[in-house]
Scaffold this motif. Structure first.
Motif, mmCIF file in Angstrom:
data_model
loop_
_atom_site.group_PDB
_atom_site.id
_atom_site.type_symbol
_atom_site.label_atom_id
_atom_site.label_comp_id
_atom_site.label_asym_id
_atom_site.label_seq_id
_atom_site.Cartn_x
_atom_site.Cartn_y
_atom_site.Cartn_z
ATOM 1 N N SER A 249 0.842 -1.194 0.000
ATOM 2 C CA SER A 249 0.000 0.000 0.000
ATOM 3 C C SER A 249 0.881 1.249 0.000
ATOM 4 C CB SER A 249 -0.918 -0.019 1.230
ATOM 5 O OG SER A 249 -1.551 1.219 1.375
ATOM 6 N N GLU A 250 1.957 1.202 0.796
ATOM 7 C CA GLU A 250 2.887 2.352 0.827
ATOM 8 C C GLU A 250 3.551 2.543 -0.527
ATOM 9 O OE1 GLU A 250 5.653 1.670 4.024
ATOM 10 O OE2 GLU A 250 4.087 1.915 5.557
ATOM 11 N N ASP B 159 1.227 3.803 -3.027
ATOM 12 C CA ASP B 159 0.580 5.035 -2.571
ATOM 13 C C ASP B 159 -0.937 4.976 -2.803
ATOM 14 O OD1 ASP B 159 0.635 7.442 -1.298
ATOM 15 O OD2 ASP B 159 0.993 8.625 -3.118
ATOM 16 N N LEU C 107 -4.779 3.435 -1.221
ATOM 17 C CA LEU C 107 -5.443 3.046 0.029
ATOM 18 C C LEU C 107 -5.718 1.543 0.082
ATOM 19 C CD1 LEU C 107 -7.017 3.762 2.657
ATOM 20 C CD2 LEU C 107 -9.014 4.246 1.205
ATOM 21 N N MET D 60 -7.775 -0.613 2.834
ATOM 22 C CA MET D 60 -8.561 -0.592 4.076
ATOM 23 C C MET D 60 -9.158 -1.975 4.314
ATOM 24 S SD MET D 60 -12.035 1.634 4.766
ATOM 25 C CE MET D 60 -13.388 0.913 5.720
ATOM 26 N N ALA E 92 -13.078 8.320 2.100
ATOM 27 C CA ALA E 92 -11.607 8.395 2.040
ATOM 28 C C ALA E 92 -11.139 8.613 0.600
ATOM 29 C CB ALA E 92 -11.001 7.117 2.607
ATOM 30 N N ALA F 27 -9.301 11.482 3.463
ATOM 31 C CA ALA F 27 -9.334 11.225 4.919
ATOM 32 C C ALA F 27 -8.884 9.793 5.194
ATOM 33 C CB ALA F 27 -10.751 11.414 5.444
ATOM 34 N N THR F 28 -8.370 9.540 6.394
ATOM 35 C CA THR F 28 -7.961 8.182 6.759
ATOM 36 C C THR F 28 -9.156 7.449 7.358
ATOM 37 O OG1 THR F 28 -5.758 8.987 7.242
ATOM 38 C CG2 THR F 28 -6.327 6.814 8.125
ATOM 39 N N GLU G 155 -7.889 1.428 8.022
ATOM 40 C CA GLU G 155 -6.751 1.644 7.116
ATOM 41 C C GLU G 155 -5.663 0.659 7.564
ATOM 42 O OE1 GLU G 155 -3.193 2.951 5.344
ATOM 43 O OE2 GLU G 155 -3.490 3.124 7.507
ATOM 44 N N HIS H 90 -2.486 0.345 8.103
ATOM 45 C CA HIS H 90 -1.485 0.599 9.154
ATOM 46 C C HIS H 90 -2.105 0.500 10.546
ATOM 47 C CE1 HIS H 90 0.486 2.407 5.678
ATOM 48 N NE2 HIS H 90 1.626 2.193 6.324
ATOM 49 N N ASP H 91 -3.402 0.792 10.642
ATOM 50 C CA ASP H 91 -4.088 0.686 11.929
ATOM 51 C C ASP H 91 -4.633 -0.724 12.145
ATOM 52 O OD1 ASP H 91 -5.174 2.147 14.318
ATOM 53 O OD2 ASP H 91 -7.023 1.282 13.517
#
Ligand SMILES: NC(=O)c1ccc[n+]([C@@H]2O[C@H](COP(=O)([O-])OP(=O)(O)OC[C@H]3O[C@@H](n4cnc5c(N)ncnc54)[C@H](O)[C@@H]3O)[C@@H](O)[C@H]2O)c1
Length: 338
Positions: A114-115, A118, A120, A122, A300, A305-306, A310, A312-313
């Motif tokens: 995802s990084e 770039d 999203l 989720m 999002a 918006a996050t 997502e 990373h969370d």
């Protein structure tokens, strides 16, 4: 005219639930394609819910053909990595079912993808979208900061099928929802866990389907989980039964849809038992379950918006699951590594 075009991957029971949900918001999302590795499964699911869309068994081809704005991954956990990586590599955001992956190593690869792209990614942790749960969270802010958070989950669930044979059916297949709700309620991250899984003598499951876990959360909060899927009678809600204790009082919720959470705030300064003031949460209507996930994801995409879930969370909830299983296997307190 829809704003977004989606490809659904996976046409099983849950894939069809996603299909129906997306069909019901056809003014926002067009189901442009549906893919399943079982031949004809996608076509018959599309027929069943009454949509016409590109169908097939190859995701790369479907993405090239449909050019979707996002992919919805409703495959089995073992396929989540492949579907997510294929989509992100093609530059397409992903809204995927829980659990993120079948292992932490896979989940880390997915977050990295995802990084790199770039885009999203989720995870739809759909039980987070619940008007009572969010009302409970607001009530907890009034009694907090918390030191104690407890949840109980007791249901006699006779699924039949794969869950009866899995090694950790409760922790792997269900507790992720409750662990994720705990993180949401205390607005905190896990540090370490001690967990014991066990199987009562009358259990109809082969694997350990009962568990007790104590999590240390950032700041020293202890979150305890007690649960069983072989518990007949006096069932709790599927959302679990909750108690949150903070410096200013206690808030509880029995997890039942039409029961608002309540609290007692300490208001006296004298006496063996201090005087309290009762409080009932203010519950505000909001989209729930899958519909809530979809709206969070679309918002999002529109605003940047996050969203909740997502990657990373969400990987922190998955980490709680795998650390709990490792603790149970080794009989050790295990750090929750991300
Ligand atoms: N949020 C919830 O409350 C909830 C409830 C049930 C299931 N789920 C999750 O939903 C997901 C799907 O569950 P289900 O019950 O629909 O499973 P299922 O087995 O009924 O369906 C999965 C489908 O995915 C297809 N598939 C597998 N690998 C694929 C791949 N690489 N490409 C394309 N298709 C592939 C299979 O052929 C099958 O049709 C799971 O992750 C599950 O944990 C979530």
């Amino acid at each position: 005219m829809s704003t977004f075009k989606a490809v659904i991957v996976g046409a099983g029971a849950m894939g069809q639930a996603w299909g129906s949900n997306l069909k019901s918001i056809s003014n926002q999302v067009e189901i442009g394609g549906w893919v399943d590795i079982r031949p004809d499964a996608a076509a018959s699911a599309a027929d069943k819910i009454g949509i016409s869309a590109y169908t097939g068994s190859d995701l790369e081809k479907a993405i090239a053909e449909v050019k979707p704005d996002f992919v919805v991954d409703v495959t089995i956990p073992e396929s989540h990595k492949e579907v997510t990586l294929t989509s992100l590599k093609a530059g397409v955001p992903v809204l995927g079912e829980k659990p993120m992956a079948a292992s932490m190593a896979e989940a880390r690869e997915m977050v990295a993808a995802s990084e790199k792209s770039d885009k999203l990614y989720m995870v739809s942790q759909s039980r987070r979208y619940d008007k009572n749960l969010s009302a409970y969270r607001s009530l907890i802010e009034k009694v907090g900061p918390l030191g104690i958070l407890n949840s109980d989950f007791y249901i006699g669930a006779h699924f039949g099928g794969f869950r009866d044979e899995m090694a950790s059916p409760l922790i792997l297949d269900m507790a992720i929802h409750t662990f994720d709700a705990a993180r949401y309620l205390c607005n905190g991250d896990p540090v370490a866990v001690y967990c014991e899984e066990f199987n009562p003598p009358w259990s109809w499951y082969s694997g350990d389907v009962s568990a007790t876990a104590i999590f240390e959360m950032v700041g020293g909060l202890r979150y305890t989980y007690r649960g069983s899927w072989c518990s007949e009678g006096q069932a709790t809600s599927w959302e679990a039964e909750w108690r949150a204790v903070g410096a200013k009082g206690t808030a509880t919720w029995d997890g039942v849809g039409d029961h608002p959470p309540t609290a007692e705030l300490v208001s006296g300064e004298e006496g063996f038992i201090r005087a309290i003031t009762p409080l009932t949460a203010e519950v505000v209507e909001e989209p729930s379950g899958i519909a809530g996930s979809i709206q969070d994801f679309l918002n999002a995409l529109k605003t940047g918006a996050t969203p909740m879930g997502e990657c990373h969370d969400n990987i922190k909830s998955l980490a709680m699951v795998f650390a709990a299983i490792e603790s149970s296997e080794t009989r050790q307190r295990i750090p929750v590594a991300l």
